[in-house]
Every structure is written in structure tokens, then in C-alpha cells.
Motif scaffolding. Structure first.
Motif, mmCIF file in Angstrom:
data_model
loop_
_atom_site.group_PDB
_atom_site.id
_atom_site.type_symbol
_atom_site.label_atom_id
_atom_site.label_comp_id
_atom_site.label_asym_id
_atom_site.label_seq_id
_atom_site.Cartn_x
_atom_site.Cartn_y
_atom_site.Cartn_z
ATOM 1 N N LEU A 1 0.551 -0.936 -0.116
ATOM 2 C CA LEU A 1 -0.124 -0.309 0.392
ATOM 3 C C LEU A 1 1.004 0.938 -0.311
ATOM 4 N N ARG A 2 1.970 1.327 1.026
ATOM 5 C CA ARG A 2 2.657 2.426 0.493
ATOM 6 C C ARG A 2 3.375 2.160 -0.638
ATOM 7 N N PHE A 3 3.868 1.291 -0.759
ATOM 8 C CA PHE A 3 4.737 1.734 -2.229
ATOM 9 C C PHE A 3 3.682 2.164 -4.093
ATOM 10 N N LEU A 4 2.666 1.741 -3.403
ATOM 11 C CA LEU A 4 1.485 2.134 -4.513
ATOM 12 C C LEU A 4 1.311 3.518 -4.096
ATOM 13 N N THR A 5 1.361 4.066 -2.482
ATOM 14 C CA THR A 5 0.729 5.108 -2.583
ATOM 15 C C THR A 5 1.770 6.476 -3.156
ATOM 16 N N GLU A 6 3.429 5.750 -2.734
ATOM 17 C CA GLU A 6 4.453 6.591 -3.275
ATOM 18 C C GLU A 6 3.882 7.103 -4.696
ATOM 19 N N GLN A 7 3.911 5.722 -5.505
ATOM 20 C CA GLN A 7 4.065 5.441 -6.580
ATOM 21 C C GLN A 7 3.227 6.196 -7.710
ATOM 22 N N TYR A 8 1.916 6.494 -7.032
ATOM 23 C CA TYR A 8 0.366 7.654 -6.822
ATOM 24 C C TYR A 8 1.288 8.881 -7.228
ATOM 25 N N ARG A 9 1.563 9.657 -5.830
ATOM 26 C CA ARG A 9 2.209 10.354 -5.690
ATOM 27 C C ARG A 9 3.056 11.032 -6.736
ATOM 28 N N GLN A 10 3.819 10.139 -7.186
ATOM 29 C CA GLN A 10 4.972 10.474 -8.347
ATOM 30 C C GLN A 10 4.217 11.092 -9.615
ATOM 31 N N ILE A 11 3.361 9.563 -9.829
ATOM 32 C CA ILE A 11 2.696 9.882 -11.168
ATOM 33 C C ILE A 11 1.908 11.557 -11.274
ATOM 34 N N ASN A 66 2.767 13.845 -9.272
ATOM 35 C CA ASN A 66 3.823 15.084 -9.032
ATOM 36 C C ASN A 66 3.839 15.535 -11.086
ATOM 37 N N LEU A 67 4.349 14.539 -11.536
ATOM 38 C CA LEU A 67 4.512 14.438 -13.158
ATOM 39 C C LEU A 67 3.418 14.812 -13.724
ATOM 40 N N ARG A 68 2.263 14.941 -13.992
ATOM 41 C CA ARG A 68 1.638 15.736 -14.305
ATOM 42 C C ARG A 68 1.118 16.893 -14.029
ATOM 43 N N GLN A 69 1.396 17.598 -12.528
ATOM 44 C CA GLN A 69 1.066 18.387 -12.796
ATOM 45 C C GLN A 69 2.193 19.518 -12.970
ATOM 46 N N MET A 70 2.972 18.771 -13.314
ATOM 47 C CA MET A 70 5.018 19.456 -13.811
ATOM 48 C C MET A 70 4.138 19.868 -15.827
ATOM 49 N N ALA A 71 3.941 18.425 -16.009
ATOM 50 C CA ALA A 71 3.368 18.236 -17.294
ATOM 51 C C ALA A 71 2.398 19.975 -18.135
ATOM 52 N N ARG A 72 1.577 19.246 -16.665
ATOM 53 C CA ARG A 72 0.567 20.736 -17.309
ATOM 54 C C ARG A 72 1.569 22.276 -16.954
ATOM 55 N N LEU A 73 2.057 21.941 -16.406
ATOM 56 C CA LEU A 73 2.500 23.991 -15.847
ATOM 57 C C LEU A 73 3.428 23.845 -17.431
ATOM 58 N N LYS A 74 3.988 22.681 -17.393
ATOM 59 C CA LYS A 74 4.840 23.058 -18.983
ATOM 60 C C LYS A 74 4.332 23.652 -20.063
ATOM 61 N N ALA A 75 2.787 23.289 -19.989
ATOM 62 C CA ALA A 75 1.922 23.114 -20.926
ATOM 63 C C ALA A 75 1.211 24.266 -21.184
ATOM 64 N N VAL A 76 0.847 24.822 -20.191
ATOM 65 C CA VAL A 76 0.283 26.301 -19.938
ATOM 66 C C VAL A 76 0.835 27.564 -20.573
ATOM 67 N N ARG A 94 0.615 15.614 -24.568
ATOM 68 C CA ARG A 94 0.660 13.828 -24.640
ATOM 69 C C ARG A 94 1.216 13.050 -23.545
ATOM 70 N N TYR A 95 2.230 14.180 -22.929
ATOM 71 C CA TYR A 95 3.177 13.580 -22.083
ATOM 72 C C TYR A 95 1.794 13.310 -20.534
ATOM 73 N N ASP A 96 1.475 13.942 -20.515
ATOM 74 C CA ASP A 96 -0.016 13.568 -19.596
ATOM 75 C C ASP A 96 -1.218 13.145 -19.508
ATOM 76 N N ALA A 97 -1.055 12.848 -21.065
ATOM 77 C CA ALA A 97 -2.362 12.589 -21.204
ATOM 78 C C ALA A 97 -1.675 11.007 -20.666
ATOM 79 N N GLN A 98 -0.913 10.385 -20.939
ATOM 80 C CA GLN A 98 -0.340 9.519 -20.809
ATOM 81 C C GLN A 98 0.140 8.870 -19.640
ATOM 82 N N LEU A 99 0.046 10.296 -18.898
ATOM 83 C CA LEU A 99 0.251 9.347 -18.080
ATOM 84 C C LEU A 99 -0.713 9.470 -16.910
#
Length: 747
Positions: free
Chosen positions: A257-267, A269-279, A399-404
Motif C-alpha cells: 500500500l505504501r509503495f503504490l501510494t508513493e507511486q501514485y504521488r510521483q505520477i 507530481n509528474l502530471r502537475q509539472m507537465a500541465r504547468l509546462k503545457a500552460v 500528450r505526456y500528461d495524457a499518457q500519465l
């Protein structure tokens, strides 16, 4: 059950009289045991005696019809031969399965399934019989036989030919394990039977040498197909198991559960960064678009044209020609031959330039004027490059955000389904073990078929002498006549049963239950009850209230009789027995009084305080049945209220209140509020009050009693006519009181 003719000794007795009653009951014990031997055979005999004309007539007519048909039909003959399909071999020893790796290898030995037996090279008997009975095999045989017997078509041959496996006397052999077939043929002419069997035997032997090789190849192809399907399924199961299992072998559900929670948090964060760069890229993209006034497609087309040597070279020629035209216009006027020639030359260059532009841009970018896009300066080219770069970065981040999004949804789904992962893994492991076993069995079957292909030098052998086959009648006429006699007798028995079913009287307790629509609570056996009671008055004087102080044990059939009432009382309690119960019946002599008395005794045996009231003021029976005095009773109690206080002196067990002498109209007494108050008063002193009522068909007293008690119990005699019972119960209005069920008197 009607009242017995010889009333049993149920008087109020002292000790000596009670002992004399015991001796009398013991002396009649053997006579009652003898009557208990009557059973179903005697009932069947009585039924046959009552319907002997119908039975004999049905048997005679049926036997004459069947016998005439048997004698009129010509006799059928049958013969057979046996066919050995493969040589007899010693069964090879069953090989042990190799040790399994992976999941199955970690299980204890006792939990592993036993290895399947290695199949010996043998024929699928069921499929082989279907092939031999098909038109493909029988049609050539029919064509050959039609030269001598024209009526023997393929259909006739298939109808009269029978192929069955021969099973040995060994108990362990199954029909599919045999190697011998028995081929039989039936016909009205013995010579045709012999000719058909010879032709069939010859054709089957030819088939074994010609077509069996094809069949083995088809079987091998099917096995290969099944093996590939199992391999694909096993690979999919392994992939599913690998996808469901944790990444580490020692991960616990909390760690997972902790592993999946950390993985979900990383993904996330990556989507948030991709959205900021896209904006950010989209902002730059809009700025360049306002400066250039171009669409992304036009910008890409301009960039491609600016980097094309052929296009730039052609564009330079066009510019030079424009300069030359401008010089000549300063000298000559428009429309002169020189100007016209230069205009035509310029038109050719423009068309060539447009062709080069279309070739460079292609069909990917749809622009309106590709030629105008080529005239870009250095500053415009730089803006176009930045414009395209911003657009490409925006598209990449989007596209990177959609892939994530898909991995993030998958991780979220894994988090939701984490609690069900372990059972799912167990199920997958079981399916993998089953698939491995099935695959091993298929491989063994494939090896067996390959061995048959390698050893397919054996032709089927006929084990019977076809020169002199044993042609015999299929069914001797004497046997058919005997069977016809038995069938005629059964038809006669069926006829008398149908006649009884059409009769007006009830036949069985089940029919009573279905006819009345009430649950069957018990059956009272046919017997003459011999129950001795000791009774005494509850109070001094003649108040009509009696107390049962002792019940002597029953013997012989009396035990079975009393046990029937214990079952009825238990069923009444199971369906919800209240404080008061009225025993009703449709017709006189249904055994209502006897059932009410013995039901009260059965209730008293459970330790309850029970009161039995003789509610039949017109024809009271309880005092006669028990040999009591009926000078006073219920009729007097309804007039003199002070008598009610006598019930307080009744002890635990059964108390009986007789009807008393009738001094007023029964309907008037039963319609008074005094009776309703009396029934409510009795609930304070008794656990159960049972009322014996008059029959419904004669009087309306039972309808009045039903409004004064909690429930009613219907009594039906099995010998009673159905129509009067139905009419009486249909006319009987229960009001708010429901009938708990029905008791059937078998007497």
C-alpha cells in the motif's frame, strides 16, 4: 373418527375400578396388535374388489389388443458379428510426473494433485461408432446391396443397423475402454440379415485400412490446436499472476500500500509539472501566433519552404524576372510583345514555384496560399521557429500528461483492489496448476496418437464366423405375449386408480390438503382408542367442571394413537398456536370430539394448564364419551357468573367443562356478551382453551365460536364426500380468525 360403539371405561373411578380398567386394557392388547397389520396391500385388495369389473374388463381388452398386434406383425430376425479394432497390448506402467517448478513446486506433496494416468493407444469408441454409422461409410454398402435387394437404401440400413461396444465382465472396465465392437442387424428375412452382415464386415475392414489414417491425422491436428490453446492460456495466466503479485517476494499488504501510494504521488507530481509546462508553452504559442497571424500548419509550411533549396532558387528567379519586368515597363507600355512575353514567362515561373511548394509541403499541411509563405525575412523566420518550438512543446507536454493518466488510474485501481489481491492470486495459482495438468495430459494423448500412426499396420479383425451366423428372432412371441399380459394388468390397476380419483370421496390426506388449501397438520390413525382417565370435580357440588387427575399409559395401538396427537400439537405450536382453539368440522361423525379430547390430553402432557369446553350445546358428546354427569355445565355458567370463580381452583393439567342441560336457545346463549367475557376471563387461568363445536353443515354455532377464539382447527374424515365438505367450508366465514390447518381422520 366417529364415537366408538362400545364406550371405553372413562368414568370417574376409584383405585380399584382403575386397576380393573388396566386389566381390561391389557386383555385387549393382543386383539389391537392384530389389527395393526393392515396396510397398503389390504387397501389395494379392497380397491380391486370394489372395481373388479373395471379391472377385468380393462385387462381383457388390453391383452386382446396387444396379443392381436403381436400375432399380426411379422417376426423380426437379428444376427451380429464382433469386430476387433486394435491388437490387445499390455498396459504400460504409469509414469510419474517430473517435479514442478514455480508455484506448484512450493506446495506440500500431499496438496499436489495426483498425476493423470498415461493414456494407452486406443480408439475413441464413441466417435468411432458415430463415424461407422454415418452416410459416408454406409452409402457404399447400400449401393452394393441394392443390386440384389433394391429396398435396402442408406436410411433403411442405418435404421436396422446397431453398433455397440462390448464390455467385459471386469468391473473396472468402462464402455469407452473396450476394443471390440458388436455390429447387429435386424430384418424380417434371415437371408437379408446374413448378406448385410457380410457386406458390412467387409466394408468396415476396408475402412480401417483406408480411412483410419486420416482420422488419426485429424486427431493429431486437433490435439496440436488444443495444446496451443492451453499454452496461450497458461502464458496469459502467468502474465496475470505476475501482474497481480507484489514486486518483492516479502512485501506485506501494508508495504504494498505504501509503495503504490508513493507511486501514485510521483505520477501525480509528474502530471502537475507537465500541465504547468503545457500552460507556459501555450502562452508563448499564443503570443507568437498574434505576431505572425499564422496557424501552426502555415508556420510549419513556411519553415519547410525556407529550408528548401529548389524553392529558394526558383523564388530568386522569380524575383529577378520581376525586376526585369519593372525595368521594361519604364521603357515600354503594357501590352507590347516584350511585356507580354515577360508576363508569360513569369506565369510559368509562378506555376513551377507553386508545384515545388506543393511538393515540399505535401498533403500534411493544408494552407491556402503556399507561395506567399515562402517570402519570409530573417526576423519572420526566427519568429516562425520559436512559434513552432512553443507549439511542439505544448503538444508534447499535453500528450505526456495524457499518457500519465492511464498509469495513474491503474495505480488508483490497484489501491482499491489491494484487499482482494491475495484471493485472486490463489485462484490464478489453482488455474495454472489445472492448466499444467491438462497440458501434460494433452501431450501424453499426442504421444499416444503418434504411436498409433507409427504402428498403424493393423487391420480390424472379424471375430465371428459370418458363413454361418446365428440368426435368431429379436423377441419371441411368447415373451411379447407375457409382457403384454403384464402391461394389461398395469393398465387395469391404473384404470381403477383413475376411477377412484374421479370419485366424490377423498382418497389421501394430500388430496384433502390440496382441496381445502390448508396446511396438513397431522393424520389420526384408524384405531379404537382405549384411554383410561381418572377425573374428579374441581369444587364440591355439581358445577360441571372436572379435573383430570391421572392418565393411565396406553399400550398397543394406543401408543401410536396418542403419539399422533403429540405430533399434531407440535405442528400447531410450530405454526403459532394462540390461547384458544375451536375444533370444527363440516359434517357429523368426522371424529371432531375425539380429536378435541385427545389433543387436549396431548397439550396437558407438556405441562400446560388446558381447559376443554364442550361447545356443542345442541348435541353434547364429551360427557357421554367420558361417562360424566351433564346436569350442569357451560349453559349454566353463561347464566350464573358466580360460577366462573371455580376455574381458579383448577390445577395444572387438563380440566373439562361439560355443556350442561340446554334451557335456552343455543344461538341466544352464544350471541351474548357474557360468553365473550367468559372466554377472556379464562385466559387468566389457562394456557390453552380448546372448544368442541357442532358440525358446520347442520348449525351456525361453529361460526359464532370462531369469533370468540384465537384460531380454529379443521377436522376432515378421509371417507367424507368432497362436495359437502367444500360447500360447508366455503359457506363458513372465519372473519378475523384464521384456520391453522387441517387434521385428517383416517378412520
Amino acid at each position: 373418527m366417529s364415537l366408538p360403539q362400545n364406550l371405553p371405561n372413562l368414568r370417574v373411578v376409584e383405585r380399584e375400578a382403575r386397576l380393573g380398567g388396566d386389566r381390561q386394557r391389557n386383555s385387549s392388547r393382543f386383539s389391537t396388535i392384530k389389527s395393526s397389520k393392515k396396510g397398503g396391500l389390504q387397501a389395494f385388495g379392497d380397491r380391486c374388489r370394489r372395481r373388479w369389473r373395471l379391472l377385468s374388463g380393462t385387462v381383457l381388452l388390453s391383452f386382446l389388443a396387444m396379443g392381436g398386434y403381436v400375432l399380426w406383425q411379422p417376426e423380426m430376425y437379428e444376427a451380429y458379428f464382433r469386430l476387433l479394432m486394435e491388437p490387445v497390448r499390455e498396459p504400460p506402467p504409469a509414469p510419474t510426473l517430473p517435479p514442478r517448478d514455480g508455484i506448484a513446486g512450493t506446495l506440500p506433496t500431499d496438496l499436489l494433485p495426483s498425476p493423470p494416468p498415461t493414456p494407452t493407444p486406443q480408439i475413441d469408441v464413441g466417435s468411432q461408432i458415430l463415424v461407422l454409422e454415418s452416410d459416408k461409410v454406409l452409402a457404399p454398402i447400400a449401393q452394393k446391396l441394392q443390386q440384389q435387394y433394391p429396398h435396402l437404401t442408406t436410411r433403411v440400413l442405418a435404421e436396422h443397423l446397431e453398433i455397440r461396444p462390448v464390455i467385459s465382465s471386469a468391473p473396472a472396465q468402462q464402455p469407452t475402454q473396450t476394443k471390440v465392437l458388436e455390429v447387429a442387424y435386424r430384418d424380417r428375412h434371415p437371408e437379408i440379415v446374413t448378406a448385410v452382415l457380410k457386406a458390412v464386415a467387409e466394408a468396415f475392414v476396408d475402412y480401417s485400412q483406408r480411412d483410419r489414417q486420416e482420422q488419426l491425422h485429424r486427431t493429431l491436428q486437433q490435439l496440436d490446436k488444443d495444446i496451443n490453446q492451453h499454452l496461450t492460456e497458461l502464458e496469459q495466466l502467468q502474465q496475470q499472476l505476475q501482474a497481480r503479485q507484489p514486486q518483492g517476494t516479502s512485501l506485506q499488504p501494508s508495504e504494498q500500500l505504501r509503495f503504490l501510494t508513493e507511486q501514485y504521488r510521483q505520477i501525480h507530481n509528474l502530471r502537475q509539472m507537465a500541465r504547468l509546462k503545457a500552460v507556459e508553452a501555450y502562452g508563448r504559442f499564443q503570443g507568437f501566433q498574434e505576431q505572425l497571424k499564422m496557424t501552426p500548419a502555415e508556420a510549419l509550411a513556411a519553415a519547410n519552404l525556407s529550408t528548401s533549396p529548389a524553392y529558394q532558387q526558383q523564388l530568386a528567379r522569380l524575383q529577378e524576372l520581376d525586376q526585369e519586368i519593372a525595368k521594361n515597363l519604364a521603357i515600354f507600355r503594357e501590352g507590347t510583345p516584350i511585356i507580354q512575353a515577360l508576363e508569360e514567362q513569369r506565369q510559368v515561373l509562378v506555376e513551377q514555384l507553386q508545384a515545388i511548394a506543393r511538393q515540399v509541403i505535401g498533403e500534411q499541411y493544408q494552407v491556402d496560399n503556399p507561395t506567399a509563405l515562402g517570402f519570409q525575412g530573417t526576423v519572420s523566420q526566427t519568429l516562425i521557429t520559436n512559434y513552432i518550438t512553443a507549439w511542439i512543446e505544448y503538444e508534447n507536454q499535453r500528450r505526456y500528461d495524457a499518457q500519465l493518466a492511464a498509469p495513474q488510474a491503474a495505480v488508483a485501481q490497484q489501491l482499491q483492489q489491494l484487499s482482494s489481491q491475495l484471493p485472486a492470486i490463489d485462484r490464478l495459482e489453482n488455474r495454472i496448476r489445472a492448466a499444467n495438468l491438462s497440458l501434460e495430459m494433452l501431450n501424453q494423448a499426442r504421444q499416444a496418437v503418434q504411436l498409433q500412426l507409427a504402428q498403424n499396420n493393423f487391420a480390424w479383425q472379424v471375430l465371428t464366423d459370418l458363413e454361418h451366423p446365428a440368426v435368431q428372432p429379436t423377441f419371441p412371441r411368447l415373451l411379447l405375449l407375457v409382457l403384454g399380459a403384464i402391461a394389461s394388468l398395469l393398465l387395469g390397476v391404473l384404470a381403477i386408480y383413475l376411477a377412484d380419483a374421479a370419485a366424490n370421496t377423498f382418497v389421501s390426506p394430500l388430496q384433502v390438503e390440496e382441496t381445502l388449501g390448508l396446511p396438513l397438520l397431522g393424520n389420526i390413525p384408524k384405531t379404537n382408542p382405549q384411554t383410561n382417565l381418572r377425573l374428579e370435580r374441581v369444587v364440591k357440588g355439581n358445577s360441571g367442571l372436572w379435573q383430570v387427575t391421572q392418565v393411565l399409559p396406553s399400550v398397543g395401538e394406543g401408543v401410536k394413537f396418542q403419539e399422533a396427537f403429540h405430533h399434531v400439537f407440535a405442528n400447531l405450536q410450530a405454526v403459532g398456536l394462540g390461547h384458544s382453539l375451536a375444533v370444527i368440522s363440516a359434517l357429523p361423525a368426522d371424529g371432531r370430539t375425539t380429536i378435541a379430547l385427545h389433543l387436549a390430553l396431548a397439550a396437558a402432557d407438556t405441562g400446560q394448564r388446558v381447559l376443554l369446553i364442550d361447545g356443542d350445546l345442541r348435541r353434547p358428546q364429551i360427557h357421554r364419551y367420558l361417562g360424566l354427569n351433564n346436569e350442569q355445565g357451560l349453559a349454566d355458567w353463561l347464566i350464573q357468573r358466580q360460577r366462573w370463580y371455580s376455574v381458579a381452583q383448577a390445577r395444572r393439567g387438563l380440566a373439562i367443562l361439560t355443556a350442561g342441560e340446554l334451557r335456552q336457545q343455543p344461538m341466544r346463549l352464544l350471541s351474548q356478551d357474557m360468553l365473550k367475557q367468559f372466554m377472556g376471563y379464562l385466559k387468566n387461568y389457562f394456557d390453552l382453551v380448546i372448544v368442541d363445536t357442532p358440525p358446520l353443515a347442520n348449525f351456525a354455532d361453529a361460526k359464532l365460536w370462531s369469533g370468540l377464539v384465537d384460531q380454529t382447527l379443521v377436522v376432515v374424515n378421509l371417507k367424507a364426500a368432497q362436495e359437502p365438505v367444500r360447500l360447508a367450508l366455503a359457506d363458513y366465514s372465519l372473519g378475523n380468525v384464521g384456520a391453522l390447518g387441517v387434521v385428517v381422520n383416517l378412520a
